[in-house]
Design a protein around this motif. Structure first.
Motif, PDB file in Angstrom:
ATOM      1  N   ASP A  13       0.832  -1.215   0.000  1.00 53.06           N
ATOM      2  CA  ASP A  13       0.000   0.000   0.000  1.00 53.06           C
ATOM      3  C   ASP A  13       0.864   1.261   0.000  1.00 53.06           C
ATOM      4  O   ASP A  13       0.564   2.239  -0.700  1.00 53.06           O
ATOM      5  CB  ASP A  13      -0.932   0.009   1.211  1.00 53.06           C
ATOM      6  N   ASP A  14       1.951   1.227   0.787  1.00 51.35           N
ATOM      7  CA  ASP A  14       2.846   2.384   0.827  1.00 51.35           C
ATOM      8  C   ASP A  14       3.566   2.564  -0.516  1.00 51.35           C
ATOM      9  O   ASP A  14       3.761   3.689  -0.982  1.00 51.35           O
ATOM     10  CB  ASP A  14       3.876   2.234   1.941  1.00 51.35           C
ATOM     11  N   ALA A  15       3.941   1.440  -1.122  1.00 47.53           N
ATOM     12  CA  ALA A  15       4.604   1.512  -2.421  1.00 47.53           C
ATOM     13  C   ALA A  15       3.661   2.110  -3.463  1.00 47.53           C
ATOM     14  O   ALA A  15       4.071   2.941  -4.291  1.00 47.53           O
ATOM     15  CB  ALA A  15       5.064   0.128  -2.857  1.00 47.53           C
ATOM     16  N   GLU A  16       2.401   1.711  -3.406  1.00 54.52           N
ATOM     17  CA  GLU A  16       1.417   2.259  -4.343  1.00 54.52           C
ATOM     18  C   GLU A  16       1.237   3.760  -4.123  1.00 54.52           C
ATOM     19  O   GLU A  16       1.193   4.546  -5.087  1.00 54.52           O
ATOM     20  CB  GLU A  16       0.076   1.548  -4.169  1.00 54.52           C
ATOM     21  N   ALA A  17       1.147   4.165  -2.857  1.00 52.96           N
ATOM     22  CA  ALA A  17       0.962   5.581  -2.549  1.00 52.96           C
ATOM     23  C   ALA A  17       2.157   6.406  -3.010  1.00 52.96           C
ATOM     24  O   ALA A  17       2.000   7.506  -3.565  1.00 52.96           O
ATOM     25  CB  ALA A  17       0.736   5.756  -1.051  1.00 52.96           C
ATOM     26  N   ARG A  18       3.371   5.887  -2.792  1.00 52.04           N
ATOM     27  CA  ARG A  18       4.561   6.618  -3.222  1.00 52.04           C
ATOM     28  C   ARG A  18       4.588   6.770  -4.743  1.00 52.04           C
ATOM     29  O   ARG A  18       4.954   7.831  -5.273  1.00 52.04           O
ATOM     30  CB  ARG A  18       5.812   5.878  -2.755  1.00 52.04           C
ATOM     31  N   ALA A  19       4.216   5.697  -5.432  1.00 45.57           N
ATOM     32  CA  ALA A  19       4.222   5.747  -6.891  1.00 45.57           C
ATOM     33  C   ALA A  19       3.221   6.770  -7.405  1.00 45.57           C
ATOM     34  O   ALA A  19       3.515   7.550  -8.324  1.00 45.57           O
ATOM     35  CB  ALA A  19       3.903   4.361  -7.457  1.00 45.57           C
ATOM     36  N   ARG A  20       2.061   6.799  -6.805  1.00 40.27           N
ATOM     37  CA  ARG A  20       1.022   7.747  -7.228  1.00 40.27           C
ATOM     38  C   ARG A  20       1.463   9.182  -6.932  1.00 40.27           C
ATOM     39  O   ARG A  20       1.287  10.084  -7.759  1.00 40.27           O
ATOM     40  CB  ARG A  20      -0.294   7.451  -6.527  1.00 40.27           C
ATOM     41  N   ASP A  21       2.049   9.389  -5.771  1.00 39.44           N
ATOM     42  CA  ASP A  21       2.455  10.739  -5.380  1.00 39.44           C
ATOM     43  C   ASP A  21       3.599  11.271  -6.246  1.00 39.44           C
ATOM     44  O   ASP A  21       3.782  12.491  -6.345  1.00 39.44           O
ATOM     45  CB  ASP A  21       2.876  10.763  -3.907  1.00 39.44           C
ATOM     46  N   ALA A  22       4.368  10.365  -6.855  1.00 36.77           N
ATOM     47  CA  ALA A  22       5.488  10.792  -7.701  1.00 36.77           C
ATOM     48  C   ALA A  22       5.030  11.241  -9.089  1.00 36.77           C
ATOM     49  O   ALA A  22       5.834  11.778  -9.860  1.00 36.77           O
ATOM     50  CB  ALA A  22       6.498   9.661  -7.833  1.00 36.77           C
ATOM     51  N   ILE A  23       3.765  11.031  -9.396  1.00 38.31           N
ATOM     52  CA  ILE A  23       3.218  11.429 -10.693  1.00 38.31           C
ATOM     53  C   ILE A  23       2.541  12.791 -10.540  1.00 38.31           C
ATOM     54  O   ILE A  23       1.632  12.933  -9.719  1.00 38.31           O
ATOM     55  CB  ILE A  23       2.185  10.392 -11.188  1.00 38.31           C
ATOM     56  N   PRO A  24       2.950  13.800 -11.276  1.00 33.34           N
ATOM     57  CA  PRO A  24       2.323  15.118 -11.140  1.00 33.34           C
ATOM     58  C   PRO A  24       0.808  15.089 -11.320  1.00 33.34           C
ATOM     59  O   PRO A  24       0.098  15.886 -10.689  1.00 33.34           O
ATOM     60  CB  PRO A  24       3.010  15.946 -12.233  1.00 33.34           C
ATOM     61  N   ALA A  25       0.287  14.194 -12.136  1.00 36.11           N
ATOM     62  CA  ALA A  25      -1.159  14.086 -12.319  1.00 36.11           C
ATOM     63  C   ALA A  25      -1.844  13.490 -11.094  1.00 36.11           C
ATOM     64  O   ALA A  25      -3.080  13.524 -10.999  1.00 36.11           O
ATOM     65  CB  ALA A  25      -1.485  13.243 -13.548  1.00 36.11           C
ATOM     66  N   ARG A  26      -1.048  12.930 -10.173  1.00 35.29           N
ATOM     67  CA  ARG A  26      -1.537  12.346  -8.917  1.00 35.29           C
ATOM     68  C   ARG A  26      -2.521  11.196  -9.145  1.00 35.29           C
ATOM     69  O   ARG A  26      -3.461  10.992  -8.379  1.00 35.29           O
ATOM     70  CB  ARG A  26      -2.189  13.418  -8.028  1.00 35.29           C
ATOM     71  N   ARG A  27      -2.286  10.441 -10.184  1.00 34.43           N
ATOM     72  CA  ARG A  27      -3.106   9.259 -10.443  1.00 34.43           C
ATOM     73  C   ARG A  27      -2.363   8.365 -11.425  1.00 34.43           C
ATOM     74  O   ARG A  27      -1.374   8.787 -12.049  1.00 34.43           O
ATOM     75  CB  ARG A  27      -4.463   9.635 -11.036  1.00 34.43           C
ATOM     76  N   PHE A  28      -2.834   7.118 -11.536  1.00 34.36           N
ATOM     77  CA  PHE A  28      -2.316   6.222 -12.555  1.00 34.36           C
ATOM     78  C   PHE A  28      -3.127   6.409 -13.837  1.00 34.36           C
ATOM     79  O   PHE A  28      -4.273   6.865 -13.802  1.00 34.36           O
ATOM     80  CB  PHE A  28      -2.385   4.772 -12.080  1.00 34.36           C
ATOM     81  N   GLY A  29      -2.534   6.077 -14.951  1.00 39.57           N
ATOM     82  CA  GLY A  29      -3.194   6.291 -16.223  1.00 39.57           C
ATOM     83  C   GLY A  29      -4.369   5.359 -16.447  1.00 39.57           C
ATOM     84  O   GLY A  29      -4.390   4.212 -15.987  1.00 39.57           O
ATOM     85  N   ASP A  30      -5.356   5.849 -17.164  1.00 45.56           N
ATOM     86  CA  ASP A  30      -6.496   5.052 -17.600  1.00 45.56           C
ATOM     87  C   ASP A  30      -6.128   4.426 -18.940  1.00 45.56           C
ATOM     88  O   ASP A  30      -5.754   5.137 -19.883  1.00 45.56           O
ATOM     89  CB  ASP A  30      -7.718   5.960 -17.766  1.00 45.56           C
ATOM     90  N   PRO A  31      -6.191   3.093 -19.076  1.00 43.56           N
ATOM     91  CA  PRO A  31      -5.826   2.469 -20.348  1.00 43.56           C
ATOM     92  C   PRO A  31      -6.535   3.066 -21.555  1.00 43.56           C
ATOM     93  O   PRO A  31      -5.961   3.113 -22.653  1.00 43.56           O
ATOM     94  CB  PRO A  31      -6.209   0.999 -20.135  1.00 43.56           C
ATOM     95  N   ALA A  32      -7.765   3.554 -21.376  1.00 46.02           N
ATOM     96  CA  ALA A  32      -8.492   4.151 -22.502  1.00 46.02           C
ATOM     97  C   ALA A  32      -7.749   5.367 -23.048  1.00 46.02           C
ATOM     98  O   ALA A  32      -7.779   5.631 -24.268  1.00 46.02           O
ATOM     99  CB  ALA A  32      -9.902   4.536 -22.073  1.00 46.02           C
ATOM    100  N   GLU A  33      -7.071   6.118 -22.182  1.00 47.16           N
ATOM    101  CA  GLU A  33      -6.294   7.266 -22.635  1.00 47.16           C
ATOM    102  C   GLU A  33      -5.169   6.814 -23.565  1.00 47.16           C
ATOM    103  O   GLU A  33      -4.867   7.455 -24.579  1.00 47.16           O
ATOM    104  CB  GLU A  33      -5.712   8.006 -21.437  1.00 47.16           C
ATOM    105  N   PHE A  34      -4.564   5.713 -23.203  1.00 42.39           N
ATOM    106  CA  PHE A  34      -3.480   5.156 -23.999  1.00 42.39           C
ATOM    107  C   PHE A  34      -4.005   4.667 -25.342  1.00 42.39           C
ATOM    108  O   PHE A  34      -3.406   4.925 -26.394  1.00 42.39           O
ATOM    109  CB  PHE A  34      -2.826   4.016 -23.231  1.00 42.39           C
TER     110      PHE A  34
END
Length: 259
Positions: free
Chosen positions: A207-228
């Protein structure tokens, strides 16, 4: 936006799940005939049924795209004349480079460099003759900014990019383009493995690893595959013929550079 792809035929490799499926969905929505591929026949069939709800024609070819017979079956399912090829394949699992033996290294290079090159070889001459072709290779954000644990994946995909960058310039005169999509962290099944690797490497919870990864992205979220998938469809559009040899990084701003 009308992409001008109605009636075109697209092969999308490794498309029963994740980013490959998202690309296939976007192309089906653009009224392409889509040839899907995956190793899990049941998952592939389910994806095929889902895409047919868009009203288009969908074919499925189960199997490992590293196999010559599967590659040929994909081309045959596209009527021998695909207009679009989306190269995609699972990357090797995250692993410290010291743990990679020769077999693992060769397997990674074969899956993420040799196999997509072989597929390009099978389809590109027909594209040149017909004066239309769109090839999109899904690589990784680690091509732009290396990530510990993805050394094998990064190396193979950088090799693919370098190889096809030259090919792209040889066929651009015939309205055939070759481009690369570099995903950052998207909400797919592979993301769980990334979190698990980083949790173990840093001695923290998943959970902490997931939170750190999300916080390191300026968009503050993971990408939606539909965007890709939509980005892939745009590169395949009839009006995108002046874009070739390019690597489009889609990572929510995580890469800090300007180039």
């Amino acid at each position: 936006m009308n992409l001008g792809l109605k009636g075109r035929t697209a092969i999308v490799c490794a498309s029963s799940h994740g980013l490959g499926r998202a690309c296939a969905e976007a192309l089906a929505t653009a009224e392409c005939t889509v040839v899907l591929n995956g190793r899990d026949a049941d998952a592939l069939a389910q994806t095929g049924d889902a895409l047919r709800t868009h009203g288009g024609i969908v074919h499925t070819v189960a199997g490992d795209i590293a196999e010559e017979a599967v590659q040929q079956a994909l081309v045959d399912a596209a009527g021998g004349a695909p207009d679009i090829l989306v190269n995609n394949n699972a990357g090797p699992p995250l692993r410290d480079f010291r743990l990679l033996d020769a077999d693992a290294i060769h397997a990674g290079v074969d899956a993420n460099m040799v196999t997509p090159i072989r597929l390009v070889q099978k389809v590109i001459d027909g594209m040149v003759e017909r004066r239309f072709g769109r090839i999109v290779c899904i690589t990784s954000g680690s091509v732009k900014a290396p990530i510990a644990g993805l050394d094998l994946s990064s190396g193979a995909r950088v090799g693919l990019t370098g190889f096809l960058a030259g090919v792209a310039r040889q066929v651009a005169h015939a309205n055939v383009t070759i481009n690369f999509l570099l995903p950052g962290l998207f909400a797919t099944r592979r993301l769980a493995g990334v979190h698990a690797y980083r949790a173990e490497a840093n001695g923290i919870s998943i959970d902490d690893a997931e939170a750190r990864a999300r916080d390191a992205i300026p968009a503050r979220r993971f990408g939606d595959p539909a965007e890709f998938g939509n980005a892939c469809a745009f590169l395949c559009a009839d009006t995108s013929g002046f874009i070739t040899g390019q690597s489009l990084l889609i990572d929510g701003g995580a890469y800090p550079g300007v180039l």
